[in-house]
Write a protein that holds these residues in place. Structure first.
Motif, PDB file in Angstrom:
ATOM      1  N   ALA A 104      36.781  33.985  36.440  1.00 19.89           N
ATOM      2  CA  ALA A 104      38.050  33.498  35.893  1.00 19.89           C
ATOM      3  C   ALA A 104      38.577  34.398  34.791  1.00 19.89           C
ATOM      4  O   ALA A 104      39.784  34.628  34.682  1.00 19.89           O
ATOM      5  CB  ALA A 104      37.868  32.075  35.359  1.00 19.89           C
ATOM      6  N   ALA A 128      38.983  29.322  33.328  1.00 21.49           N
ATOM      7  CA  ALA A 128      40.438  29.320  33.455  1.00 21.49           C
ATOM      8  C   ALA A 128      41.094  28.690  32.226  1.00 21.49           C
ATOM      9  O   ALA A 128      42.162  29.125  31.788  1.00 21.49           O
ATOM     10  CB  ALA A 128      40.849  28.563  34.718  1.00 21.49           C
ATOM     11  N   THR A 174      39.564  27.542  40.281  1.00 20.09           N
ATOM     12  CA  THR A 174      40.016  28.361  39.157  1.00 20.09           C
ATOM     13  C   THR A 174      41.488  28.741  39.322  1.00 20.09           C
ATOM     14  O   THR A 174      42.275  28.678  38.374  1.00 20.09           O
ATOM     15  CB  THR A 174      39.159  29.633  39.057  1.00 20.09           C
ATOM     16  OG1 THR A 174      37.790  29.270  38.904  1.00 20.09           O
ATOM     17  CG2 THR A 174      39.583  30.474  37.859  1.00 20.09           C
TER      18      THR A 174
END
Length: 246
Positions: free
Chosen positions: A18, A215, A56
């Motif tokens: 991420a 994220a 994500t």
């Protein structure tokens, strides 16, 4: 005990994907520790990381955007087609070809991203890839992503920043596109006898948790630090890939 280790390594890999990419280089050797060969580990890793990539990308989708004059829809379509072609190539060509090419791709991406992040003069700030070049870059990365996938996140961040995105938007965009381009390969690997389901499920659970957390952290980390993380990952990936190259 190995499955517990695999779960926590997968969490780290999901967050790493991420933030900057390179998560598969954490899961691949760990999966091999559980007793499978490299090919089976690669297939299992690809399938296991896919739910995390989707989660994500979904978590950060509102920050994704088109680049280089291409809309997000165009990048999406390019990624689907490229990923499918890469998966098809996997079935008919030996892996040695990409194994020799990948270190040079990641080295090139590392140099380009480092230059653009820390050495580009202010007068050059508006220079960026035109739409055709941005499309070709994304297509080639997608083909590679469908074939093997190691380092695609880093390559996409480098290409997207060259196309005019800042690093945060580029990181969110590559999270969306990574899941898109891997969908075709996963569809094929689901029917492979080399897919180890118990390890895949443990890895998928850990990577999904780590990916969603990564994220959310993406937009709380100062941009210069994030750029430095991406460069460090690129250097480490380059060294590791050259050591593994045949």
């Amino acid at each position: 005990m190995l499955l517990i280790l695999l779960f926590f390594v997968a969490m780290w890999a999901g967050a790493q994907n991420a933030l900057a990419g390179g998560g598969s280089f954490l899961t691949l050797p760990t999966l091999m520790l559980t007793g499978m060969d490299a090919r089976a580990a690669n297939i299992t890793s690809c399938v296991a990381l896919f739910p995390a990539q989707v989660a994500t990308g979904w978590a950060g989708r509102k920050f994704s955007a088109g680049a280089g004059g291409l809309s997000m829809r165009a990048l999406f379509a390019i990624s689907v087609v490229g990923g499918a072609i890469g998966a098809a190539i996997l079935l008919v060509t030996p892996p040695a070809f990409f194994a020799k090419l990948v270190p040079w791709l990641v080295l090139f991406a590392t140099v380009v991203f480092t230059y653009g992040s820390f050495f580009r003069r202010p007068g050059e700030a508006q220079a960026q890839l035109p739409a055709p070049a941005a499309g070709v870059a994304q297509f080639l990365i997608s083909v590679y992503g469908g074939y093997f996938g190691g380092g695609i996140g880093f390559l996409m961040v480098a290409a997207l920043t060259m196309a005019g995105q800042n690093v945060r938007i580029a990181s969110a965009t590559k999270n969306v596109l990574a899941g898109v381009m891997n969908a075709s390969a996963v569809g094929i690997f689901l029917f492979s006898p080399d897919l180890h389901w118990s390890q895949a499920l443990v890895t998928a659970a850990g990577a999904t948790i780590g990916g969603v957390a990564g994220a959310k952290l993406l937009h709380r980390i100062p941009e210069n630090r994030l750029r430095l993380v991406v460069v460090v990952v690129g250097v480490l990936l380059t060294i590791g890939l050259f050591q593994r190259a045949p």
